[in-house]
Design an enzyme around this catalytic site. Sequence first.
Site, mmCIF file in Angstrom:
data_model
loop_
_atom_site.group_PDB
_atom_site.id
_atom_site.type_symbol
_atom_site.label_atom_id
_atom_site.label_comp_id
_atom_site.label_asym_id
_atom_site.label_seq_id
_atom_site.Cartn_x
_atom_site.Cartn_y
_atom_site.Cartn_z
ATOM 1 N N ASP A 85 -14.537 27.175 -30.196
ATOM 2 C CA ASP A 85 -14.521 28.361 -29.338
ATOM 3 C C ASP A 85 -15.279 29.460 -30.067
ATOM 4 O O ASP A 85 -14.764 30.066 -31.005
ATOM 5 C CB ASP A 85 -13.067 28.758 -29.071
ATOM 6 C CG ASP A 85 -12.936 30.015 -28.228
ATOM 7 O OD1 ASP A 85 -13.962 30.621 -27.875
ATOM 8 O OD2 ASP A 85 -11.781 30.403 -27.933
ATOM 9 N N ASP A 115 -6.338 25.777 -20.299
ATOM 10 C CA ASP A 115 -6.332 25.968 -21.751
ATOM 11 C C ASP A 115 -5.246 26.966 -22.102
ATOM 12 O O ASP A 115 -5.014 27.931 -21.369
ATOM 13 C CB ASP A 115 -7.700 26.428 -22.260
ATOM 14 C CG ASP A 115 -8.182 27.722 -21.604
ATOM 15 O OD1 ASP A 115 -7.905 28.804 -22.161
ATOM 16 O OD2 ASP A 115 -8.852 27.659 -20.554
ATOM 17 N N GLU A 138 -17.218 32.959 -29.436
ATOM 18 C CA GLU A 138 -17.394 34.021 -28.447
ATOM 19 C C GLU A 138 -17.262 35.380 -29.128
ATOM 20 O O GLU A 138 -17.318 35.486 -30.350
ATOM 21 C CB GLU A 138 -16.349 33.867 -27.347
ATOM 22 C CG GLU A 138 -14.904 33.864 -27.860
ATOM 23 C CD GLU A 138 -13.869 33.789 -26.753
ATOM 24 O OE1 GLU A 138 -13.767 34.779 -25.993
ATOM 25 O OE2 GLU A 138 -13.174 32.758 -26.639
#
Length: 279
Positions: free
Chosen positions: A167, A78, A169
């Site tokens: 994503d 990534d 987090e």
Amino acid sequence: MDSVRSQISRRSRWSGTGVLTGILLLLSIPPAMPSAADSVPKRGSAYMGMGVLAHDGADATAVPAESVPRVTQTEGVDVSSHQLNVSWSTLWNSGVKWAYTKATEGTSYTNPYFTQQYNGSYDKGMIRGAYHFATPDGSGGAAQADYFVDHGGGWSKDGKTLPGVLDIEWNPYGDSCYGKSKSAMVSWIRDFLNRYKTRTGRDAVIYTATSWWTECTGNYAGFGATNPLWIARYASAVGTLPSGWSTYTMWQYTSSGPTVGDHDRFNGATDRLKALATG
């Protein structure tokens, strides 16, 4: 403070004692403390796994156990703007078969290297996808899903494009949970996922770490039946998964791999990776 220095200057003309006194006075003045803002990264600079080392740490090797046959674990990477222009030929020749590129963050940032990274991996033969770095304190989940789809996060059934990734987090700019309660965070995530599904027809992948998910969603189990899991854990094994998932689809296992730091494993051979791409 200027008046103190003036007095010191006058005294130092007449005696060594004045100089000594001046030095002692200056040493007694505390230094200016750094601003809290000095340690906060610039908005838009976040990337997948940014908080993993700081919050979860890593094993010394941070390499997956080789007891897992590579034939069933397909290597991927990534990338974000931090990698600049990526050498996709080098990665392809090293065995990397899939890649995700950061497309967006919030509702104002787009990756300036997105075209080279997203199209470059595709042109080399990799199966590729895009991810969105969520900032739930900035705007709603549906709004961020729209921004993501409109700026590279869409999906096409060409067999080489993977579904988009949320994503979610640690907040690199402030409170880990973006100032949201556990229930409010779950609602935000649901809004993003629902809008992404409406816009693309696909269920987005969720990238997260078990410790963050537990802290900020209360270890909510409601997405495991529909949304593939991309787990972040820099170790020789994935460890405990968040509630709702009995297995992972992808695993970010290190931030210090060759050519590109962030390396990942897809939990299956390339035929299963293609199946995920086609839906």
